[in-house]
Design a protein around this motif. Structure first.
Motif, PDB file in Angstrom:
ATOM      1  N   LEU A  89      16.139  -4.656  -7.785  1.00 48.60           N
ATOM      2  CA  LEU A  89      16.012  -5.678  -6.711  1.00 48.60           C
ATOM      3  C   LEU A  89      15.065  -5.116  -5.325  1.00 48.60           C
ATOM      4  CD1 LEU A  89      19.886  -6.694  -6.643  1.00 48.60           C
ATOM      5  CD2 LEU A  89      17.870  -8.241  -7.670  1.00 48.60           C
ATOM      6  N   PRO A  90      14.310  -6.036  -4.850  1.00 47.39           N
ATOM      7  CA  PRO A  90      13.832  -5.716  -3.649  1.00 47.39           C
ATOM      8  C   PRO A  90      14.891  -4.905  -2.669  1.00 47.39           C
ATOM      9  CG  PRO A  90      13.049  -7.824  -4.248  1.00 47.39           C
ATOM     10  CD  PRO A  90      14.069  -7.526  -5.099  1.00 47.39           C
ATOM     11  N   GLU A  91      16.047  -5.632  -2.552  1.00 49.82           N
ATOM     12  CA  GLU A  91      16.952  -4.755  -1.537  1.00 49.82           C
ATOM     13  C   GLU A  91      17.061  -3.403  -1.836  1.00 49.82           C
ATOM     14  OE1 GLU A  91      17.273  -7.812  -2.952  1.00 49.82           O
ATOM     15  OE2 GLU A  91      17.160  -9.368  -1.219  1.00 49.82           O
ATOM     16  N   GLN A  92      17.223  -3.161  -3.182  1.00 48.20           N
ATOM     17  CA  GLN A  92      17.286  -1.733  -3.474  1.00 48.20           C
ATOM     18  C   GLN A  92      16.074  -0.933  -3.161  1.00 48.20           C
ATOM     19  OE1 GLN A  92      18.040  -2.157  -7.624  1.00 48.20           O
ATOM     20  NE2 GLN A  92      20.343  -2.157  -7.413  1.00 48.20           N
ATOM     21  N   VAL A  93      14.979  -1.400  -3.268  1.00 49.49           N
ATOM     22  CA  VAL A  93      13.685  -0.573  -2.690  1.00 49.49           C
ATOM     23  C   VAL A  93      13.758  -0.465  -1.361  1.00 49.49           C
ATOM     24  CG1 VAL A  93      11.134  -1.030  -2.789  1.00 49.49           C
ATOM     25  CG2 VAL A  93      12.445  -1.722  -4.688  1.00 49.49           C
ATOM     26  N   ALA A  94      14.021  -1.505  -0.610  1.00 54.26           N
ATOM     27  CA  ALA A  94      14.229  -1.185   0.888  1.00 54.26           C
ATOM     28  C   ALA A  94      15.131  -0.104   1.109  1.00 54.26           C
ATOM     29  CB  ALA A  94      14.572  -2.668   1.477  1.00 54.26           C
ATOM     30  N   GLU A  95      16.292  -0.112   0.265  1.00 56.99           N
ATOM     31  CA  GLU A  95      17.298   0.789   0.599  1.00 56.99           C
ATOM     32  C   GLU A  95      16.803   2.284   0.337  1.00 56.99           C
ATOM     33  OE1 GLU A  95      21.843   2.405  -0.624  1.00 56.99           O
ATOM     34  OE2 GLU A  95      20.934   0.501  -1.329  1.00 56.99           O
ATOM     35  N   ILE A  96      16.019   2.638  -0.533  1.00 54.36           N
ATOM     36  CA  ILE A  96      15.450   3.899  -1.319  1.00 54.36           C
ATOM     37  C   ILE A  96      14.359   4.085  -0.018  1.00 54.36           C
ATOM     38  CG2 ILE A  96      14.186   5.049  -2.923  1.00 54.36           C
ATOM     39  CD1 ILE A  96      15.547   2.981  -4.865  1.00 54.36           C
ATOM     40  N   GLY A  97      13.479   3.319   0.256  1.00 55.32           N
ATOM     41  CA  GLY A  97      12.544   3.564   1.352  1.00 55.32           C
ATOM     42  C   GLY A  97      13.015   4.249   2.446  1.00 55.32           C
ATOM     43  N   ALA A  98      13.936   3.251   2.994  1.00 56.48           N
ATOM     44  CA  ALA A  98      14.578   3.680   4.394  1.00 56.48           C
ATOM     45  C   ALA A  98      15.353   5.138   4.406  1.00 56.48           C
ATOM     46  CB  ALA A  98      15.680   2.619   4.870  1.00 56.48           C
ATOM     47  N   ARG A  99      15.924   5.405   3.188  1.00 54.88           N
ATOM     48  CA  ARG A  99      16.514   6.681   2.907  1.00 54.88           C
ATOM     49  C   ARG A  99      15.623   7.738   3.013  1.00 54.88           C
ATOM     50  NH1 ARG A  99      19.384   5.429  -1.123  1.00 54.88           N
ATOM     51  NH2 ARG A  99      18.016   6.350  -2.733  1.00 54.88           N
ATOM     52  N   PHE A 100      14.185   7.633   2.402  1.00 53.08           N
ATOM     53  CA  PHE A 100      13.331   8.750   2.383  1.00 53.08           C
ATOM     54  C   PHE A 100      12.687   8.868   3.846  1.00 53.08           C
ATOM     55  CE2 PHE A 100       8.780   9.463   2.285  1.00 53.08           C
ATOM     56  CZ  PHE A 100       8.668  10.663   1.280  1.00 53.08           C
ATOM     57  N   ILE A 101      12.438   7.739   4.442  1.00 52.42           N
ATOM     58  CA  ILE A 101      11.866   7.820   5.951  1.00 52.42           C
ATOM     59  C   ILE A 101      12.757   8.307   6.839  1.00 52.42           C
ATOM     60  CG2 ILE A 101      10.771   6.404   7.776  1.00 52.42           C
ATOM     61  CD1 ILE A 101       9.824   4.558   5.680  1.00 52.42           C
ATOM     62  N   THR A 102      14.043   8.046   6.714  1.00 50.53           N
ATOM     63  CA  THR A 102      15.179   8.695   7.630  1.00 50.53           C
ATOM     64  C   THR A 102      15.223  10.185   7.434  1.00 50.53           C
ATOM     65  OG1 THR A 102      16.175   6.607   7.725  1.00 50.53           O
ATOM     66  CG2 THR A 102      17.433   8.718   8.347  1.00 50.53           C
ATOM     67  N   GLY A 103      15.286  10.580   6.247  1.00 45.58           N
ATOM     68  CA  GLY A 103      15.270  12.059   5.793  1.00 45.58           C
ATOM     69  C   GLY A 103      14.155  12.654   6.084  1.00 45.58           C
ATOM     70  N   GLU A 104      12.764  12.317   5.881  1.00 44.11           N
ATOM     71  CA  GLU A 104      11.583  13.040   6.189  1.00 44.11           C
ATOM     72  C   GLU A 104      11.278  13.029   7.588  1.00 44.11           C
ATOM     73  OE1 GLU A 104       9.967  15.138   4.088  1.00 44.11           O
ATOM     74  OE2 GLU A 104      11.349  14.594   2.570  1.00 44.11           O
ATOM     75  N   PHE A 105      11.395  12.023   8.310  1.00 46.40           N
ATOM     76  CA  PHE A 105      11.005  11.508   9.677  1.00 46.40           C
ATOM     77  C   PHE A 105      11.988  11.270  10.858  1.00 46.40           C
ATOM     78  CE2 PHE A 105       7.682  10.204   6.672  1.00 46.40           C
ATOM     79  CZ  PHE A 105       6.543  10.895   7.049  1.00 46.40           C
ATOM     80  N   SER A 106      13.252  11.290  10.304  1.00 44.58           N
ATOM     81  CA  SER A 106      14.509  10.583  11.276  1.00 44.58           C
ATOM     82  C   SER A 106      13.704   9.549  11.841  1.00 44.58           C
ATOM     83  CB  SER A 106      14.603  11.890  12.260  1.00 44.58           C
ATOM     84  OG  SER A 106      15.017  13.108  11.571  1.00 44.58           O
ATOM     85  N   ALA A 107      13.428   8.640  11.331  1.00 44.26           N
ATOM     86  CA  ALA A 107      12.875   7.338  11.906  1.00 44.26           C
ATOM     87  C   ALA A 107      13.466   6.021  11.280  1.00 44.26           C
ATOM     88  CB  ALA A 107      11.089   7.172  11.651  1.00 44.26           C
ATOM     89  N   GLY A 108      13.301   4.954  11.726  1.00 43.16           N
ATOM     90  CA  GLY A 108      13.788   3.859  11.263  1.00 43.16           C
ATOM     91  C   GLY A 108      12.772   3.117  10.615  1.00 43.16           C
ATOM     92  N   SER A 109      13.231   2.229   9.497  1.00 40.83           N
ATOM     93  CA  SER A 109      12.301   1.324   8.791  1.00 40.83           C
ATOM     94  C   SER A 109      12.715   0.126   8.425  1.00 40.83           C
ATOM     95  CB  SER A 109      11.631   2.238   7.658  1.00 40.83           C
ATOM     96  OG  SER A 109      12.776   2.448   6.736  1.00 40.83           O
ATOM     97  N   THR A 110      12.028  -0.829   8.151  1.00 38.08           N
ATOM     98  CA  THR A 110      12.122  -2.130   7.796  1.00 38.08           C
ATOM     99  C   THR A 110      11.150  -2.617   6.728  1.00 38.08           C
ATOM    100  OG1 THR A 110      13.480  -2.737   9.888  1.00 38.08           O
ATOM    101  CG2 THR A 110      12.756  -4.422   8.326  1.00 38.08           C
ATOM    102  N   LEU A 111      11.523  -3.364   5.556  1.00 33.20           N
ATOM    103  CA  LEU A 111      10.746  -3.664   4.432  1.00 33.20           C
ATOM    104  C   LEU A 111      10.681  -5.231   4.810  1.00 33.20           C
ATOM    105  CD1 LEU A 111       9.306  -2.257   2.245  1.00 33.20           C
ATOM    106  CD2 LEU A 111      10.957  -2.945   0.657  1.00 33.20           C
ATOM    107  N   VAL A 112       9.342  -5.538   4.904  1.00 36.39           N
ATOM    108  CA  VAL A 112       9.147  -7.170   4.816  1.00 36.39           C
ATOM    109  C   VAL A 112       8.060  -7.350   3.720  1.00 36.39           C
ATOM    110  CG1 VAL A 112       7.979  -8.852   6.381  1.00 36.39           C
ATOM    111  CG2 VAL A 112       8.891  -7.057   7.402  1.00 36.39           C
ATOM    112  N   VAL A 113       8.626  -8.228   2.732  1.00 37.39           N
ATOM    113  CA  VAL A 113       8.036  -8.708   1.419  1.00 37.39           C
ATOM    114  C   VAL A 113       7.570 -10.054   1.609  1.00 37.39           C
ATOM    115  CG1 VAL A 113       9.492  -6.841   0.295  1.00 37.39           C
ATOM    116  CG2 VAL A 113      10.252  -9.331   0.539  1.00 37.39           C
ATOM    117  N   ALA A 114       6.497 -10.450   0.571  1.00 36.13           N
ATOM    118  CA  ALA A 114       5.728 -11.589   0.588  1.00 36.13           C
ATOM    119  C   ALA A 114       6.347 -12.167  -0.731  1.00 36.13           C
ATOM    120  CB  ALA A 114       4.239 -11.245   0.536  1.00 36.13           C
TER     121      ALA A 114
END
Length: 915
Positions: A541-566
């Motif tokens: 699901l795209p929601e699972q992709v967004a969660e995985i990407g947010a977890r990676f960006i938080t762990g590597e950069f301590s940054a927040g992220s949001t996925l916007v899909v078309a």
């Protein structure tokens, strides 16, 4: 075969021509300096274009109060400027949105945009005016603009070295080289100075200052030469491109392409190296890379990249570097040689080192410079050393402040203090053991301290620990103790060996520590990407992709992220669970153009977030919004890691999309198979009893004596129902045969009039309550069709029209010959087709209304389309509207392909009749 052109080159030329047709044209009026008449020439040419019928408007023009230039703008329309607040006042700026709206109304329009290198006021969409021009060109709007030679990025440092004045507003060479036309506006220096004295360039007070500084004759001659030479280089490129396109493969023999490597350091000449490499690459038409080697000393001083290096690498990207990289390594020469050989870079461009005793890359007289080290390691590389031009406009206070910020001292002294404390602790521990241990064992204790300090704090503190260890050993343990006197000369050798061993051990330990840390960081980064790719491979699901990407960006950069899909209609949708704020305007811009935007970029840089497009192999799947902690700007390596993350997310989203497509296709195929099987089984099983039922009903109607009236009505009802049911079964059977491909067309050259006549006769009972109007021109050609099947198409359409339209209305049949087909149209005066479902009605079992008293199963139009497509034609339906916009009937249009019949049997006059 030797004259055969290269197909790849031809394909590339076609793609470039197609892209050029969609893009607006850029024309640049290019001069050596202000006052040569660029704006005047642009306005004069614009007025000539306007006289020839081209729509022209002034986006922004700076006349600087010159009367002759103002006169040129008299008959040219202007776009209103946009007022933007700046500090305590309001400044007028170019309105990009107004220009885009004007361009949409005038597809062939031309926008005049003066001073291409101008910096926009904060709050504008782009920081530079040339970026406004880029967006106009991307929208297909032609742009004319002006600029001076000192505003070219690659020549900026040369101009500052000549004139002593640094110009901060620049235009990338890539944008200038992409211009469709460059017009050189030239003026001899003496004539320009005369214009300056008469006040035609600046006001009198400004003219005096300009003549004393920038507008010296020597400066003007040098700038004129630069402008003409830069234009000559452009003309030479155009000539070579034309030669390549017009010559054959045998004549255009070119050697293997070389490439350049620019070595980016932390010195003042780093920008000079990059610009010189860019100019050389442009002259030789070669690709080039920019690389910085981050040594352990730099890593120990700061956790982020050196600001000078960050700025220089960004300039390299703007100048067109094929790649920019930061390599962590203890030996810069070894890292540079390895990178050059991996990427086939045969020429290395670097700054000239200082003298043997100067502040260059060598620290000691016996140390080789970086150029010498590269030459020793790789004799096959060509080394080009670039000198530094004096920059008389550099502010000393600014340079001092830069040096202060670039060397954070907070992380410098603790290592040395810890080294001194460690040596003191070792001396305190060894003092009570002086009478128990041999001096050699005490030496080992101090060497252990050196190793520990090197592992923990690096090379510098380890060297200090080595010297302190030798001193403490001499002072506390070598007789006579508690002084630095030596009673035995052998201890001098001990001190020397101890010092050398300590220094060597400290250096090796520090180097291994740096390499281990770099390897650990790389391993951690690769493992994180691997874990992310593994998790994404299992996401459904795209929601699972967004969660995985947010977890990676938080762990590597301590940054927040949001996925916007078309979605399938390219509408952006924000997925839930994001932690970064989303500016939909910035996200839409990055999505449409496929380029990064927001913080740290040149587009909409005032945005608090960085927006990266999700580029998948087939299309852009959305954007990734990243909010760095405390408004930080990601460097080169973090940006590359974020782009890799965005690519993985895009590929995962595309995989999920095609999984959904495959699942829907599988379900649809299986449904079609089951439906066809059911149709075939039901139609065959129902046909025999229905035939018997129809025969029995007809027999009852013909018995003698006739049946009573009420029994005759029942018999007629049975017969009509049986016939209707038989027609439905025939449709089912025909549809099954068409789906299975079992129907063979019996094509023959037939006149359309006969097919229409036989269809009207076949469905006469169904259309008895309607008026029929047939209009067939006399010049209709013969058509190669299966008359029986085409008659079935017309019967289905006419029966449908009769069922869904009121009685006493008119059904019209008309035909019109076209160049390659004949258009046959059937119209009625009913309620029309359901809005938005015109194409869906041609699918199997689709009806205008789900629940309807009108009999039918929704196969008539599907059979019509299948038969027409088997003939190589097409059929479509639409709704007719009256003058008030209300539905006034349905219209079905058949396009049947024309051919060349053996004979022409057309009639002499139009056929018009009313039944």
């Amino acid at each position: 075969m030797q004259d055969r052109p290269d197909p790849d080159a031809l394909l590339q030329r076609i793609q470039q021509e197609q892209a050029q047709q969609q893009r607006g044209r850029l024309k640049v009026f290019f001069g050596a300096c202000a006052g040569v008449g660029k704006t005047f020439a642009m306005l004069s040419a614009a007025r000539a274009a306007q006289a020839q019928g081209t729509p022209v408007t002034i986006g922004v023009v700076e006349t600087h109060g010159r009367a002759d230039t103002d006169a040129q703008t008299a008959h040219l329309p202007r776009l209103p400027l946009r007022a933007l607040p700046y500090k305590d006042r309001t400044l007028p700026e170019f309105d990009l949105d107004a220009a885009l709206a004007w361009g949409a109304e005038h597809p062939e329009g031309l926008v005049l945009l003066d001073e291409l290198a101008h910096s926009n006021v904060a709050g504008s969409r782009h920081p530079k005016r040339w970026q406004d021009a880029e967006e106009l060109l991307a929208a297909g709007i032609d742009v004319w603009s002006t600029m001076n030679v000192q505003h070219l990025e690659s020549l900026n440092d040369i101009v500052s070295g000549i004139t002593g004045i640094r110009v901060w507003e620049t235009v990338p060479d890539q944008f200038f080289d992409a211009a469709d036309e460059v017009v050189v506006v030239d003026l001899p220096p003496d004539e320009l100075l005369a214009r300056l004295k008469t006040g035609k360039v600046y006001l009198p007070q400004q003219a005096e200052r300009a003549a004393a500084n920038f507008f010296r004759k020597g400066n003007l001659l040098a700038l004129r030469e630069l402008a003409l030479r830069r234009t000559a280089d452009r003309v030479d490129d155009e000539m070579r491109a034309y030669r390549r396109a017009s010559t054959t493969t045998a004549e255009a023999v070119w050697p293997n392409r070389e490439a350049l490597l620019a070595c980016v350091g932390t010195g003042d000449n780093a920008e000079k190296v990059v610009r010189s490499c860019a100019r050389l690459a442009a002259q030789l038409d070669l690709p080039w890379h920019a690389v910085h080697v981050e040594t352990p000393e730099q890593q120990g001083q700061s956790a982020t990249l050196h600001p000078q290096v960050e700025r220089t690498l960004k300039i390299a990207q703007q100048l067109g570097a094929a790649a920019c990289a930061v390599l962590p390594a203890a030996q810069p020469a070894q890292a540079l040689v390895r990178y050059a050989r991996e990427h086939n870079l045969v020429r290395v461009v670097m700054g000239r080192s200082a003298g043997r005793w100067g502040r260059g890359t060598r620290r000691w007289p016996w140390q080789a410079t970086l150029a010498e080290q590269i030459a020793q390691r790789a004799s096959d590389l060509d080394l080009l050393q670039v000198g530094t031009l004096p920059n008389r406009s550099t502010d000393a206070a600014e340079r001092k402040a830069t040096l202060t910020t670039n060397a954070p001292r907070g992380a410098f002294w603790p290592g040395y203090i810890a080294a001194a404390l460690a040596c003191c602790v070792a001396a305190v521990i060894a003092t009570p053991l002086a009478n128990v241990l041999e001096l050699t064992n005490i030496v080992m204790l101090f060497l252990l301290v050196v190793v520990g300090v090197a592992l923990r704090f690096g090379r510098g503190p380890a060297i200090m620990a080595a010297f302190l260890g030798v001193g403490f050993f001499d002072f506390f343990f070598v007789p006579p103790r508690f002084n630095f006197a030596v009673s035995d000369a052998q201890y001098v050798v001990t001190f020397a060996v101890m010092l050398v061993v300590a220094l060597v051990v400290g250096q090796l330990t520090a180097g291994l520590k740096v390499q281990a840390e770099a390897a650990t960081d790389r391993e951690h980064r690769v493992r994180s990407l691997y874990d992310m790719a593994r998790d994404l491979s299992a996401a459904l699901l795209p929601e699972q992709v967004a969660e995985i990407g947010a977890r990676f960006i938080t762990g590597e950069f301590s940054a927040g992220s949001t996925l916007v899909v078309a979605d399938d209609d390219n509408r952006l949708q924000v997925l839930p669970g994001g932690t970064a704020p989303v500016d939909m305007a910035v996200a839409q811009w990055a999505f449409e153009r496929g380029e990064p935007a927001g913080r740290g970029t040149d587009t909409l840089h005032s945005s608090p977030t960085l927006v990266l497009p999700l580029k998948a192999p087939m299309r852009i799947r959305g954007v990734l919004v990243v909010a760095m902690p405390q408004g930080q700007v990601p460097g080169v390596e973090p940006r590359r890691l974020l782009q890799t993350c965005a690519s993985l997310l895009a590929i995962s989203l595309e995989r999920i999309h095609y999984i959904d497509v495959a699942q829907r296709s599988t379900v649809q195929i299986e449904s079609e198979r089951l439906r066809n099987s059911l149709l075939s089984a039901i139609s065959h099983d129902l046909r025999t009893p229905l035939a018997s039922l129809v025969g029995l009903a007809e027999s009852l109607a013909m018995v003698q004596p006739p049946l009573p009236s009420h029994q005759q009505e029942l018999t007629d009802a049975i017969q009509q129902s049986a016939q209707r049911m038989s027609a439905l079964v025939n449709n089912l059977l025909d549809m099954a045969r068409l789906e299975a491909g079992a129907v063979q067309l019996n094509k023959a050259w037939q006149p359309l009039e006969e097919v229409v006549g036989s269809a009207l006769a076949a469905c006469a009972p169904a259309i008895a309550t309607h008026r029929i109007e047939v209009t067939l021109p006399g010049d209709l050609p013969l058509l190669q069709i299966d008359a029986v099947l085409m008659e079935r198409v017309l019967v289905n359409l006419l029966e449908n029209a009769a069922k869904y339209t009121p009685a006493d209305t008119t059904l019209r049949i008309s035909a019109q010959p076209q160049s390659d087909a004949v258009a046959l149209t059937i119209t009625d005066e009913g309620p029309g087709l359901p809005k938005g479902r015109e194409e869906l009605l041609f699918e199997k079992f689709e009806r205008g209304a789900r629940e309807s008293a009108t009999p039918g199963v929704g196969l008539g139009l599907a059979i019509c389309r299948a038969i027409v497509q088997a003939h190589g034609g097409s059929i479509r339906g639409d709704t007719i509207h009256n003058a008030q916009g209300q539905p006034a009937g349905a219209r079905f249009t058949l396009l049947l392909p024309r051919g060349t019949p053996p004979t022409d049997l057309g009639t002499d006059a139009d056929t018009t009749c009313e039944v």
